[in-house]
Design a protein around this motif. Structure first.
Motif, PDB file in Angstrom:
ATOM      1  N   PHE A  22       0.834  -1.203   0.000  1.00 40.86           N
ATOM      2  CA  PHE A  22       0.000   0.000   0.000  1.00 40.86           C
ATOM      3  C   PHE A  22       0.864   1.245   0.000  1.00 40.86           C
ATOM      4  CE2 PHE A  22      -3.719  -2.348   0.350  1.00 40.86           C
ATOM      5  CZ  PHE A  22      -3.715  -3.210   1.439  1.00 40.86           C
ATOM      6  N   GLY A  23       0.521   2.184  -0.873  1.00 40.27           N
ATOM      7  CA  GLY A  23       1.207   3.452  -0.859  1.00 40.27           C
ATOM      8  C   GLY A  23       0.544   4.361   0.156  1.00 40.27           C
ATOM      9  N   GLN A  24       1.118   5.571   0.368  1.00 40.41           N
ATOM     10  CA  GLN A  24       0.560   6.442   1.391  1.00 40.41           C
ATOM     11  C   GLN A  24      -0.723   7.146   0.978  1.00 40.41           C
ATOM     12  OE1 GLN A  24       4.579   8.211   2.586  1.00 40.41           O
ATOM     13  NE2 GLN A  24       3.352   8.616   4.408  1.00 40.41           N
ATOM     14  N   GLY A  25      -1.039   7.100  -0.313  1.00 40.84           N
ATOM     15  CA  GLY A  25      -2.234   7.818  -0.759  1.00 40.84           C
ATOM     16  C   GLY A  25      -3.470   6.937  -0.753  1.00 40.84           C
ATOM     17  N   ILE A  26      -4.071   6.807  -1.929  1.00 41.07           N
ATOM     18  CA  ILE A  26      -5.292   6.029  -2.058  1.00 41.07           C
ATOM     19  C   ILE A  26      -5.014   4.766  -2.883  1.00 41.07           C
ATOM     20  CG2 ILE A  26      -7.667   5.981  -2.922  1.00 41.07           C
ATOM     21  CD1 ILE A  26      -7.648   9.069  -2.745  1.00 41.07           C
ATOM     22  N   THR A  27      -5.370   3.619  -2.308  1.00 41.21           N
ATOM     23  CA  THR A  27      -5.286   2.369  -3.058  1.00 41.21           C
ATOM     24  C   THR A  27      -6.704   1.921  -3.377  1.00 41.21           C
ATOM     25  OG1 THR A  27      -3.286   1.702  -1.875  1.00 41.21           O
ATOM     26  CG2 THR A  27      -4.493  -0.028  -3.055  1.00 41.21           C
TER      27      THR A  27
ATOM     28  N   SER B 111      -6.573  12.390   1.714  1.00 39.48           N
ATOM     29  CA  SER B 111      -5.501  11.404   1.611  1.00 39.48           C
ATOM     30  C   SER B 111      -4.119  12.025   1.801  1.00 39.48           C
ATOM     31  CB  SER B 111      -5.563  10.666   0.268  1.00 39.48           C
ATOM     32  OG  SER B 111      -5.245  11.539  -0.794  1.00 39.48           O
ATOM     33  N   GLN B 115      -4.258   7.603   4.934  1.00 39.48           N
ATOM     34  CA  GLN B 115      -4.110   6.630   3.856  1.00 39.48           C
ATOM     35  C   GLN B 115      -5.460   5.940   3.627  1.00 39.48           C
ATOM     36  OE1 GLN B 115      -1.753   3.391   5.214  1.00 39.48           O
ATOM     37  NE2 GLN B 115      -0.958   2.876   3.203  1.00 39.48           N
ATOM     38  N   PHE B 116      -5.881   5.834   2.372  1.00 41.38           N
ATOM     39  CA  PHE B 116      -7.163   5.203   2.084  1.00 41.38           C
ATOM     40  C   PHE B 116      -7.009   3.897   1.318  1.00 41.38           C
ATOM     41  CE2 PHE B 116     -10.650   7.913   3.268  1.00 41.38           C
ATOM     42  CZ  PHE B 116     -10.107   9.188   3.361  1.00 41.38           C
ATOM     43  N   SER B 129      -7.274   7.435  -7.388  1.00 40.74           N
ATOM     44  CA  SER B 129      -6.419   6.590  -6.561  1.00 40.74           C
ATOM     45  C   SER B 129      -4.993   6.574  -7.101  1.00 40.74           C
ATOM     46  CB  SER B 129      -6.990   5.172  -6.471  1.00 40.74           C
ATOM     47  OG  SER B 129      -7.053   4.587  -7.745  1.00 40.74           O
ATOM     48  N   ASP B 130      -4.054   6.302  -6.187  1.00 40.48           N
ATOM     49  CA  ASP B 130      -2.640   6.295  -6.563  1.00 40.48           C
ATOM     50  C   ASP B 130      -2.193   4.932  -7.071  1.00 40.48           C
ATOM     51  OD1 ASP B 130      -2.776   8.207  -3.750  1.00 40.48           O
ATOM     52  OD2 ASP B 130      -2.006   9.062  -5.620  1.00 40.48           O
ATOM     53  N   SER B 131      -2.866   3.897  -6.611  1.00 45.91           N
ATOM     54  CA  SER B 131      -2.559   2.565  -7.143  1.00 45.91           C
ATOM     55  C   SER B 131      -3.837   1.728  -7.127  1.00 45.91           C
ATOM     56  CB  SER B 131      -1.446   1.879  -6.337  1.00 45.91           C
ATOM     57  OG  SER B 131      -1.767   1.849  -4.976  1.00 45.91           O
TER      58      SER B 131
END
Ligand code: ATP
Ligand code: ATP
Ligand code: MG
Ligand code: MG
Lengths: 165, 165, 165, 165
Positions: A22-27, B111, B115-116, B129-131
């Motif tokens: 998981f990255g620190q943003g949004i997954t 975010s 962290q979401f 989303s980032d990933s």
């Protein structure tokens, strides 16, 4: 502090060892009905010492261990490991990373491990409470439950705000 | 302790009103202590009315309106005391396109500090989303995982609009 | 009376299995009388397992799987004794694209004998309908209605796919 | 027999007299969150003599009468008229069309009319029961309630099948 990695092994539909970074943003987690998305949320609740079987759609421990299929034998145990990045020292543990593992066997027993060392459920709860990471009703919102905060009793809602205080 | 609860309560109440007005383009939203003289024993009531409407109770709100009201409180809690992470399982399922867009923008902002992990079928939520992890069910009844980019997200995993014939 | 109930039960059970297998592409689905010797006092249990899976209870099913299992029973009841009409309020909200498609085809077939009113945000469901009413909220807080064609359905009213960038 | 027309006047958000003409096939109802779609389903349940306030998200009669707004005064009563096509003689009434009207006032009283003549609630229920049109748990599925048939008690499920018998 943030979630770095989640490993599932034998947990519900995740028969094979599966790792999520998981990255620190949004997954975002996407996929068809019944593919296993909510099972990932269940795993996170479970490894954090979740005691409410209802919230993870289980009646007994067996329900969270891979049941097998005609093409694949069932698993003997379910194991979930959560690795947290602790480089900001948020958790009162002297390591850059903190891992929490929970292992459940068909007999119904659960074993917990903190950074690889056997720990009690209570230790996990205390640690997470210190870090404002908890089973709080606002950190993990399950499927179909978004409205539930509106139907809480007023006292329960105050408790929710107390948790955030 | 009471001081801390009161401060947090004010902050959450302020955030609740602000998120509600952002989602609804106005309206009325308050959190009220049932017993302001004794906050530690008090309950917390929710008043919420979309702009131009005069509904008396939360039960009269629509499915989407309830989800947004709930999410407003949730986001206010996250802002007042950033939980390190937040897991949302299809909380945007009842939202129309315009509201999914506002929801996605909101989690994008929050975010920065929280962290979401969001399980969703909605394109706009996936876009911020980032990933992305794509989950699928293999013939042996075990879940499989793919790390994906937005362009890879298969059409079957997400919802289509009515007017793109 | 008991004869009629037994006949209807058999018919509903047959329809339930048939719809379930259509939605899931196979699997196991049974309705069982808890007391076959006394149907009039008996209860009705549901057994449902998607193909290739070995889940023991309905609670382990996913959100979309539960919706489809429920809808299978509903459609079986409509087929056994056609209710003149059936109103469905966003029952397809949890379904992925492929399942919305199957759902839409099913109501299309059943609509030969039962009139449907479906409230939906899903395009495919709208495509199989014979007429469409668009509802909007006017500034004076009163609902307004427009009779529409598929081409008129505004983009904001319905969901977008992930891959149509 | 089929639903021909539904008239709403002062019912919930339908302040203006609004008429829906339903064809025999599938009618889709679309629109943004909070526009009034589910209110139409509530109106249908209500005019058929629905006694469960919970199912129509009301706590008292007042809740189903248009509450007014800053731009429009409230209604004094709610009125819903359902016109059924009876050319197949499904209903034991000697007319091609049968109309059922319910009028609710702020005092909490409900008046019923069958083809324009004042009737008792009981008459409406008997008529509909004869026609297999009822508040049966499978004719009207409310928002968020699609899974409810799975969580019924086994006896309740048997009753549902009895209704279809
Ligand atoms: N112990 C278990 N062993 C094997 N499979 C399991 C187990 N528990 C649950 N499952 C399977 O996991 C599937 C449900 O997964 P999940 O709820 O994560 O789906 P989902 O991707 O969230 O779908 P939806 O979009 O419909 O919500 C079910 O089909 C169920 O059979
Ligand atoms: N008695 C009333 N008078 C005026 N407005 C009312 C009344 N009762 C409910 N409403 C309004 O109706 C709206 C809800 O309508 P409804 O539940 O039909 O929406 P919806 O179109 O189904 O939306 P969603 O897609 O979110 O489910 C609410 O905003 C509420 O304020
Ligand atoms: Mg799910
Ligand atoms: Mg609705």
């Amino acid at each position: 502090m943030y979630l770095k990695r989640l490993d599932l092994y034998g947990f519900k539909s995740f028969a094979s060892r599966t790792t999520f970074d998981f990255g620190q943003g949004i997954t975002a987690i996407v996929g068809p009905n019944g593919s296993g998305k909510s099972n990932i949320a269940d795993a996170l609740r479970w490894v954090l010492g979740g005691q409410s079987n209802k919230l993870i759609r289980a009646k007994k421990m067996e329900d969270v261990i891979f049941t097998g299929s005609s093409k694949r034998s069932r698993s003997d145990k379910a194991e979930v490991t959560l690795t947290l990045d602790n480089s900001d020292g948020w958790l009162p543990i002297d390591s850059e990373e903190v891992s929490i593992r929970r292992r459940g066997s068909r007999s119904g027993d659960s074993d917990y491990y903190l950074n690889g060392k056997k720990a009690k459920l209570r230790d996990i709860h205390v640690l997470l409470a210190t870090a404002s990471v908890s089973q709080s009703s606002y950190a993990i919102i399950g499927q179909g439950l978004v409205e539930s905060v509106l139907s809480l009793r007023p006292e329960e809602r105050r408790e929710m705000i107390e948790e955030a205080a | 302790m009471q001081r801390k609860l009161e401060t947090t309560f004010k902050e959450v109440a302020k955030g609740f009103e602000s998120y509600f007005k952002m989602f609804f383009g106005g309206g009325h939203a308050r959190l009220r202590l049932t017993d302001p003289k004794h906050p530690m024993d008090s309950g917390v009531d929710i008043e919420a009315r979309p702009p131009g409407k005069r509904t008396k109770s939360l039960s009269q709100l629509s499915g989407g309106e309830k989800a947004l009201t709930s999410v407003s409180l949730l986001f206010a809690l996250l802002q007042a005391n950033p939980s390190p992470f937040c897991v949302l399982d299809e909380v945007d399922a009842m939202l129309d396109e315009a509201n999914v867009d506002r929801f996605a923008s909101a989690i994008h902002d929050i975010s920065q500090r929280t962290q979401f992990i969001v399980i969703t079928h909605n394109r706009r939520t996936i876009e911020v989303s980032d990933s992305i992890y794509g989950i699928s069910m293999a013939p042996d009844a075990a879940s499989r995982v793919l790390s994906m980019r937005l362009a890879d997200v298969p059409v079957e995993a997400v919802k289509k609009p009515g007017s793109q014939n």
